[in-house]
Scaffold this motif. Structure first.
Motif, PDB file in Angstrom:
ATOM      1  N   SER A  20      -5.178  13.798 -40.598  1.00 52.27           N
ATOM      2  CA  SER A  20      -4.900  13.532 -42.016  1.00 52.27           C
ATOM      3  C   SER A  20      -4.567  12.062 -42.297  1.00 52.27           C
ATOM      4  O   SER A  20      -5.388  11.196 -42.043  1.00 52.27           O
ATOM      5  CB  SER A  20      -3.846  14.481 -42.576  1.00 52.27           C
ATOM      6  OG  SER A  20      -3.052  15.052 -41.599  1.00 52.27           O
ATOM      7  N   TYR A  61      -5.877  18.174 -45.877  1.00 49.19           N
ATOM      8  CA  TYR A  61      -4.968  19.288 -45.574  1.00 49.19           C
ATOM      9  C   TYR A  61      -3.812  19.303 -46.575  1.00 49.19           C
ATOM     10  O   TYR A  61      -3.135  18.304 -46.787  1.00 49.19           O
ATOM     11  CB  TYR A  61      -4.433  19.084 -44.160  1.00 49.19           C
ATOM     12  CG  TYR A  61      -3.500  20.136 -43.626  1.00 49.19           C
ATOM     13  CD1 TYR A  61      -3.937  21.109 -42.731  1.00 49.19           C
ATOM     14  CD2 TYR A  61      -2.157  20.144 -43.978  1.00 49.19           C
ATOM     15  CE1 TYR A  61      -3.069  22.051 -42.208  1.00 49.19           C
ATOM     16  CE2 TYR A  61      -1.276  21.088 -43.469  1.00 49.19           C
ATOM     17  CZ  TYR A  61      -1.738  22.039 -42.588  1.00 49.19           C
ATOM     18  OH  TYR A  61      -0.869  22.969 -42.073  1.00 49.19           O
ATOM     19  N   THR A 112      -0.363  20.692 -36.321  1.00 50.97           N
ATOM     20  CA  THR A 112      -0.040  22.072 -35.908  1.00 50.97           C
ATOM     21  C   THR A 112      -1.032  22.620 -34.883  1.00 50.97           C
ATOM     22  O   THR A 112      -0.934  23.779 -34.491  1.00 50.97           O
ATOM     23  CB  THR A 112      -0.026  23.019 -37.139  1.00 50.97           C
ATOM     24  OG1 THR A 112      -1.379  23.112 -37.651  1.00 50.97           O
ATOM     25  CG2 THR A 112       0.889  22.509 -38.228  1.00 50.97           C
ATOM     26  N   ASP A 143     -11.101  15.189 -40.070  1.00 48.88           N
ATOM     27  CA  ASP A 143     -10.514  14.102 -40.866  1.00 48.88           C
ATOM     28  C   ASP A 143     -11.226  12.777 -40.588  1.00 48.88           C
ATOM     29  O   ASP A 143     -11.387  11.954 -41.496  1.00 48.88           O
ATOM     30  CB  ASP A 143      -9.017  13.974 -40.555  1.00 48.88           C
ATOM     31  CG  ASP A 143      -8.283  15.278 -40.804  1.00 48.88           C
ATOM     32  OD1 ASP A 143      -8.716  16.042 -41.674  1.00 48.88           O
ATOM     33  OD2 ASP A 143      -7.280  15.537 -40.117  1.00 48.88           O
ATOM     34  N   ASP A 185      -1.123  15.533 -45.661  1.00 44.30           N
ATOM     35  CA  ASP A 185       0.160  15.453 -44.952  1.00 44.30           C
ATOM     36  C   ASP A 185       0.251  14.214 -44.079  1.00 44.30           C
ATOM     37  O   ASP A 185      -0.769  13.609 -43.726  1.00 44.30           O
ATOM     38  CB  ASP A 185       0.337  16.693 -44.068  1.00 44.30           C
ATOM     39  CG  ASP A 185      -0.641  16.692 -42.924  1.00 44.30           C
ATOM     40  OD1 ASP A 185      -1.805  17.085 -43.151  1.00 44.30           O
ATOM     41  OD2 ASP A 185      -0.279  16.236 -41.825  1.00 44.30           O
ATOM     42  N   SER A 237       1.395  13.609 -40.491  1.00 40.26           N
ATOM     43  CA  SER A 237       1.810  14.147 -39.190  1.00 40.26           C
ATOM     44  C   SER A 237       2.100  12.942 -38.303  1.00 40.26           C
ATOM     45  O   SER A 237       1.194  12.172 -37.978  1.00 40.26           O
ATOM     46  CB  SER A 237       0.693  15.008 -38.587  1.00 40.26           C
ATOM     47  OG  SER A 237       0.541  16.189 -39.333  1.00 40.26           O
TER      48      SER A 237
HETATM   49  O1  PXL Z   1      -6.845  17.918 -39.140  1.00 40.30           O
HETATM   50  C1  PXL Z   1      -6.456  18.911 -39.973  1.00 40.30           C
HETATM   51  C2  PXL Z   1      -4.966  19.042 -39.967  1.00 40.30           C
HETATM   52  C3  PXL Z   1      -4.229  18.267 -40.820  1.00 40.30           C
HETATM   53  N1  PXL Z   1      -2.887  18.358 -40.896  1.00 40.30           N
HETATM   54  C4  PXL Z   1      -2.211  19.215 -40.106  1.00 40.30           C
HETATM   55  C5  PXL Z   1      -2.905  20.002 -39.196  1.00 40.30           C
HETATM   56  C6  PXL Z   1      -4.313  19.932 -39.132  1.00 40.30           C
HETATM   57  C7  PXL Z   1      -5.055  20.761 -38.211  1.00 40.30           C
HETATM   58  O2  PXL Z   1      -4.554  21.466 -37.398  1.00 40.30           O
HETATM   59  O3  PXL Z   1      -2.218  20.813 -38.403  1.00 40.30           O
HETATM   60  C8  PXL Z   1      -0.722  19.296 -40.223  1.00 40.30           C
END
Ligand code: PXL
Length: 280
Positions: free
Chosen positions: A19, A82, A46, A221, A11, A13
């Motif tokens: 990630s 993830y 998250t 990660d 993902d 984020s």
């Molecule tokens: O780091 C792992 C991770 C990756 N992506 C998202 C996460 C998490 C861990 O909480 O929420 C969206």
């Protein structure tokens, strides 16, 4: 010199450093061309943020695959982290089938939980699906929670003795996965590190450092990115495990002076030069 080329699927984020926003800078800094497939777009990760936004990109992903196939793209490594749902896992399995060559390293971080529980939105069925993806991998790097759920066990024991970690690694190896590297293992109350098995050589070994009694998001990660970058750069599993543990500990230590403000991740940026130096 031709650069090695890796694609990472996880993902994006936008804030929180995990990630893709960890993998891309770390692996690129190690001199590896890094392509990305973002599986979902979140405003933050998250882990501790409230009211984050989430846009699932699953419908876009097969279009990326089709375009890349038309370009004849090839990768030295496929690294997944993830993933948002079982459909994402199915996409990744299909992507591996299409893009793996005999020289491709498939590196799977089954990022789905920590500290004894699965992350929000994941259940046992997801964990077992992740086991199927891991069976396709050359290297997997679960933490203890992920390993336990992958094996369909009920829960993580409260006090694990050192032989428990080895047992878990051996059970995962029996699934036919050539290299299993378990993170979050320890050989005493004050240590933390990895236990691993390389089925190609039969080597079973471990590497521990002093435990730092603070938890930061995204360290899994950071570990995985340093580990896959080391492997692709030609390091052995043992060297890669050591590089990844040392780099992760270094990142955590660099964050301790500002831990309250920086609770959402580690300051890996300032530790990159040392990692790069090890790979030269
Ligand atoms: O780091 C792992 C991770 C990756 N992506 C998202 C996460 C998490 C861990 O909480 O929420 C969206």
């Amino acid at each position: 010199m031709k650069l090695k080329r890796l694609v990472t699927i996880q993902d994006l984020s936008c804030f929180g450093k995990c990630s893709l926003t960890v993998a891309l800078p770390i692996i690129s800094a190690c001199g590896i061309e890094t392509a990305v497939i973002p599986t979902a777009l979140l405003s933050t990760h998250t882990g501790g943020f409230q009211n984050y936004t989430f846009l699932d990109l699953i419908d876009e992903l097969p279009k990326i695959t089709r375009h890349w196939e038309s370009l004849g793209l090839q990768f030295d490594a496929i690294y997944t982290g993830y993933l948002g749902s079982e459909r994402h896992i199915e996409f990744v399995c299909d992507f591996i089938d299409r893009f793996r060559t005999k020289n491709t390293l498939v590196f799977v971080d089954p990022a789905m939980g920590d500290n004894g529980s699965l992350y929000p939105g994941f259940d046992r069925s997801y964990a077992l699906k992740m086991t199927q993806l891991c069976k396709k991998a050359d290297v997997i790097v679960p933490n203890l929670t992920e390993a336990v759920f992958m094996l369909g066990k009920d829960q993580v024991p409260e006090n694990c003795n050192p032989s428990y970690f080895e047992q878990i690694v051996l059970q995962l190896s029996e699934l036919g996965i050539p290299k299993v590297l378990l993170t979050g293992a320890s050989n005493s109350c004050n240590s933390l590190g990895v236990v691993y098995k390389n089925s190609e050589t039969g080597e079973v070994d471990s590497y521990f450092k002093d435990r730092i009694p603070l938890h930061f998001h995204g360290t899994g990660d950071v570990f995985s990115s340093a580990c896959v970058a080391s492997l692709i750069s030609g390091c052995s599993l043992k060297e890669s495990a050591i590089n990844a543990v040392d780099f992760t500990v270094d990142c955590i230590q660099s964050t301790l002076d500002d831990a309250e403000e920086h609770w959402y991740s580690v300051k890996f940026e300032q530790c990159l030069p040392k990692l790069i130096q090890r790979l030269q």
